[in-house]
Scaffold this motif. Structure first.
Motif, PDB file in Angstrom:
ATOM      1  N   UNK B 240       0.800  -1.223   0.000  1.00 38.72           N
ATOM      2  CA  UNK B 240       0.000   0.000   0.000  1.00 38.72           C
ATOM      3  C   UNK B 240       0.826   1.262   0.000  1.00 38.72           C
ATOM      4  N   UNK B 241       2.129   1.121   0.274  1.00 37.91           N
ATOM      5  CA  UNK B 241       3.006   2.293   0.294  1.00 37.91           C
ATOM      6  C   UNK B 241       3.168   2.857  -1.107  1.00 37.91           C
ATOM      7  N   UNK B 242       3.215   1.948  -2.085  1.00 36.12           N
ATOM      8  CA  UNK B 242       3.488   2.366  -3.457  1.00 36.12           C
ATOM      9  C   UNK B 242       2.358   3.255  -3.955  1.00 36.12           C
ATOM     10  N   UNK B 243       2.731   4.411  -4.373  1.00 36.16           N
ATOM     11  CA  UNK B 243       1.756   5.333  -4.927  1.00 36.16           C
ATOM     12  C   UNK B 243       1.245   4.773  -6.248  1.00 36.16           C
ATOM     13  N   UNK B 244       0.029   5.152  -6.602  1.00 33.48           N
ATOM     14  CA  UNK B 244      -0.532   4.671  -7.862  1.00 33.48           C
ATOM     15  C   UNK B 244       0.212   5.187  -9.073  1.00 33.48           C
ATOM     16  N   UNK B 245       0.922   6.285  -8.912  1.00 29.34           N
ATOM     17  CA  UNK B 245       1.450   6.980 -10.095  1.00 29.34           C
ATOM     18  C   UNK B 245       2.947   7.188  -9.988  1.00 29.34           C
ATOM     19  N   UNK B 246       3.727   6.130 -10.059  1.00 23.01           N
ATOM     20  CA  UNK B 246       5.173   6.328 -10.007  1.00 23.01           C
ATOM     21  C   UNK B 246       5.847   5.825 -11.279  1.00 23.01           C
ATOM     22  N   UNK B 247       5.118   5.853 -12.375  1.00 19.51           N
ATOM     23  CA  UNK B 247       5.710   5.469 -13.666  1.00 19.51           C
ATOM     24  C   UNK B 247       5.596   6.643 -14.631  1.00 19.51           C
ATOM     25  N   UNK B 248       6.571   6.729 -15.516  1.00 17.65           N
ATOM     26  CA  UNK B 248       6.561   7.791 -16.518  1.00 17.65           C
ATOM     27  C   UNK B 248       5.324   7.632 -17.400  1.00 17.65           C
ATOM     28  N   UNK B 249       4.692   8.740 -17.678  1.00 26.95           N
ATOM     29  CA  UNK B 249       3.477   8.698 -18.493  1.00 26.95           C
ATOM     30  C   UNK B 249       3.770   8.146 -19.887  1.00 26.95           C
TER      31      UNK B 249
END
Lengths: 513, 513
Positions: B240-249
């Motif tokens: 749950x720590x991992x944010x939903x948006x940590x990849x390059x668009x």
């Protein structure tokens, strides 16, 4: 007024104020809030690097009567105290209080500043050399306040030693005030004694000879507490950091005492996995570590941590797996510095963490055993580490009273005779550490156990240790050396000895000359 | 009463108190002393480990009306807030203030506690999910206080957010209360947001599912500030720590915007050795980092540091030598956690160090560039990251306003349309970050420069960037999507938006339903 160990303490001491009499090692409870310095602000783009100490004095500005604080991690190699006070003198500033965690021979220039009124007050945990002698001889009108290492941290955190300006000798800094002690030409290792100063002083000045690119790593003292960074040619001489006594003694009597102390530790049932230990840097103390280590090796015992001022011998014990961790408030030699630079199990901690009695729990509380020295011990087990038998100040508690209060078993080791005088007396000249926190006194002629610890007495007897009454050991010494004459002191108080909780355990009176 | 950016702010807000109107990003200066919690003591031998949360509630004791604080390092994997509040509810405690640095969907149980009066006040820097919606719909009688990350640290340190009990979710602890975030099954990396809570709360409770042998190493939060250690079955879920948006668009429009932002940075003359950078974890922000990195590689530029919430992408830039250091107040993914565990150039810092405006200097002050998002931006460059176009709370400043204030150049990136609505408006619904701290707005259709930065405008024009007036970009969007209807809000204030200095920059009013 007599305190709980029978010492005569004036209700008010001129130049010190109202006293709180010592009432027992754990009697006084804190009833105050933490020191609350003024909140600061710092806009983006503003610089912290200042060219000269003079300029810092003017920017703050430093004025008559302020308290300037310093740490002693450079020990006898310190280059900052003298430079700062020379600046103060050159600017004509008077009446400063110097709160320097320990005073060494290198600080001899303090005497001239005391004589000419630049410095009129001194607050320290330990002093040796010319300044100690000058103080004992009455160079200051106001008494010196002698604290413990934990007591200084407590006093700063609890608002009893308010600091106007902390000068932090920093082996490495970046231009925004992040500091550490492990890099640069004057690396000194842990900066633990400077942490409370940085946290609570109204103004914080880093003094360094080594500025690196932002951000410094690791960070021991953070930018958000440091207001100025001053570059000087030389902040300290790492050769002066090394204490004179960080080698195991070769003296056969010392070795005998050490071996007996190690047996006491074992007989007390403490030498098992998870063992924790503090010892000083003196030759006999290190010899105790040596004998303890032998037994750990034989019995395959892995200790938990060693604590305190850290020496190369403790580093070796860490590296060879005898202890899992070192908790380091101060490095005593270059090996300690090397280790803290690289070993993640070698932890830098603040003086608060190490030994303050007034926080949520300090490290000395977790000690199984501490081995300490003494200049005198009395039949009530009170220990003197402040004055010599001639009444002259020649040391101070440092962490002595702190570790004694925290450890499960506190062992004092000493030769029965100190010079030509018995070390055991009816009443120590200056009480530094109360007898209730001393469990065992080990000499070459036998071991005395504090009567408050009958179960420990039984353990040592059962282990075949030469247990004797402390009176018996005293008589042995007096048989050899005679009963020493009681030293005559004047009424004038030259130092107030504070226990770690801020109460007054004793005073040092000027010796009649 | 209107504040300096024209927002109507009541002089007194019920449930909040007297307001200080926002007066400019660097106008208000601190005039107070630091928070001074009651001094504690802890005798040797006393234990800190407590079996259950109930028992801690009883020992402290926790009573009606107290303020309980929590950090958000477990993000949507947090297991501590819900357990503590369930305990409070079971014990019949009412009227609590919850000071939780960010609220995630996992905290949905808060709503029930709000409805039944267990929790009547909320203080946070960011909120998303069901709790945010419920607050926007008026579940609480008192307005929520929305702070910045630096502002929360400031409020705690400056005594404006006094905390009775800090519950610190600790991935690893020892039995004497030393804590870190880098070990144990729920390792979350930096514990930076919890540092002020541990430092200033009256009582500090570590909640952990992983207790190691004393002493823990490394130590992020020290034993001398922690009163209790409670072992629970599960403190948090690292997934749950991992944010939903940590990849390059991968969105071509997002990539176009990112490429343009990277060109802005270069045109502003900042892309050189020593470059420092902060960007969020969103896909476009990371894409900016990607394009910046390409240029750094081409030009053989070595940056100084990257700051903020740290992602795997920043870790890769550290490891490949694009940056010399990472300054980490919060880990956004498992790579960030791995790196901070092992890399001495990856520094854990407190929220104070990161972003508080009221100390001797925070890290955002050292930023060259920050790249930020927006839900709305207006023609005065004021940014909204609190409410959506529907008026519902869906975020918060976090470090937005802090980094914008600190950085030399602050770039906001966004699509010209958000959903079907123009992102540029005459006046943002909720002002979060003042326009004076926003330098450039980058969209897929062009770049607008704050008129307060004429020299930057010239640089961007000279570099051939498609510079436009912000009004011009607004007109473009309105041509596509029409002029959006102004949202109708009621008079009822559901949230007070504090600027980092504690002044009120705006309020959130309940949407008419």
């Amino acid at each position: 007024m007599k305190n709980s160990i029978g010492r005569e303490i004036p209700e008010v001491i001129e130049g010190y104020g109202k006293t709180i009499p010592f009432a027992g090692a754990f009697t006084i409870q804190p009833a105050m809030n933490r020191q609350a310095p003024k909140v600061k602000s710092m806009h983006p783009g503003r610089q912290k690097v200042v060219d000269t100490l003079e300029s810092v004095f003017q920017q703050i500005p430093i004025t008559d009567g302020m308290t300037l604080s310093f740490h002693h991690h450079f020990r006898n190699g310190d280059g900052v105290v003298n430079q700062v006070l020379a600046t103060a003198a050159a600017l004509g500033i008077k009446n400063l209080k110097v709160a320097l965690s320990s005073v060494f021979p290198v600080h001899e220039t303090l005497i001239a500043h005391m004589k000419n009124g630049v410095v009129t007050s001194l607050d320290t945990n330990y002093m040796s050399g010319p300044v100690a002698k000058a103080v004992a001889n009455g160079v200051l009108a106001a008494p010196v306040v002698l604290r413990t290492h934990g007591g200084r941290a407590r006093a700063i955190e609890c608002g009893q030693l308010p600091i106007d300006v902390a000068f932090i000798a920093a082996p490495a800094a970046d231009e925004y005030g992040n500091l550490n002690g492990v890099q640069g030409p004057a690396a000194c290792g842990s900066l633990g004694y400077a942490f409370p100063d940085a946290e609570y002083a109204d103004h914080v000045v880093a003094v360094t000879d080594y500025i690196v690119e932002y951000p410094l790593a690791p960070i021991s003292i953070p930018q958000c507490r440091v207001d100025y960074v001053v570059k000087v040619d030389c902040a300290g001489d790492p050769k002066g950091i090394v204490s004179g006594t960080t080698k195991i003694t070769k003296d056969p009597v010392g070795l005998k005492i050490a071996a007996m102390a190690a047996k006491v530790i074992e007989a007390a049932g403490l030498l098992k996995n998870g063992f924790s230990f503090q010892t000083g840097a003196g030759g006999v103390s290190l010899a105790v570590a040596h004998f303890v280590r032998q037994r750990m090796e034989q019995e395959q015992i892995v200790g938990s941590f060693a604590l305190g001022g850290i020496t190369g011998y403790m580093v070796e014990m860490l590296e060879k797996g005898f202890f899992k961790k070192l908790i380091d408030v101060q490095g005593f030699d270059l090996e300690a510095i090397r280790s803290i630079q690289t070993n993640p199990n070698h932890l830098e901690v603040s003086a608060n963490f190490y030994a303050s009695p007034f926080n949520a729990g300090c490290a000395v509380n977790k000690l199984d055993v501490v081995v300490l020295g003494a200049t005198e011990i009395d039949v009530d087990f009170h220990v003197n580490v402040v004055t010599g038998s001639d009444g002259v100040i020649m040391g101070g508690s440092g962490g002595h009273a702190d570790a004694a209060a925290g450890a499960k078993v506190t062992i004092v080791v000493a030769n029965l005779l100190r010079g030509r005088l018995p070390i055991i007396v009816d009443q120590v000249l200056t009480a530094t550490t109360p007898g209730e926190t001393i469990d065992v006194f080990v000499t070459e002629r036998g071991v005395a156990v504090n009567p408050q610890r009958p179960e420990l007495l039984q353990q040592l007897v059962a282990a075949g240790l030469p247990v004797k009454e402390i009176q018996e050991l005293k008589a042995m010494a007096e048989k050899i050396a005679g009963v020493p004459q009681k030293l005559k002191t004047s009424d004038r108080i030259v130092a107030v000895v504070e226990y770690r909780d801020g109460s007054v355990i004793d005073v040092v009176r000027q010796v009649n000359q």
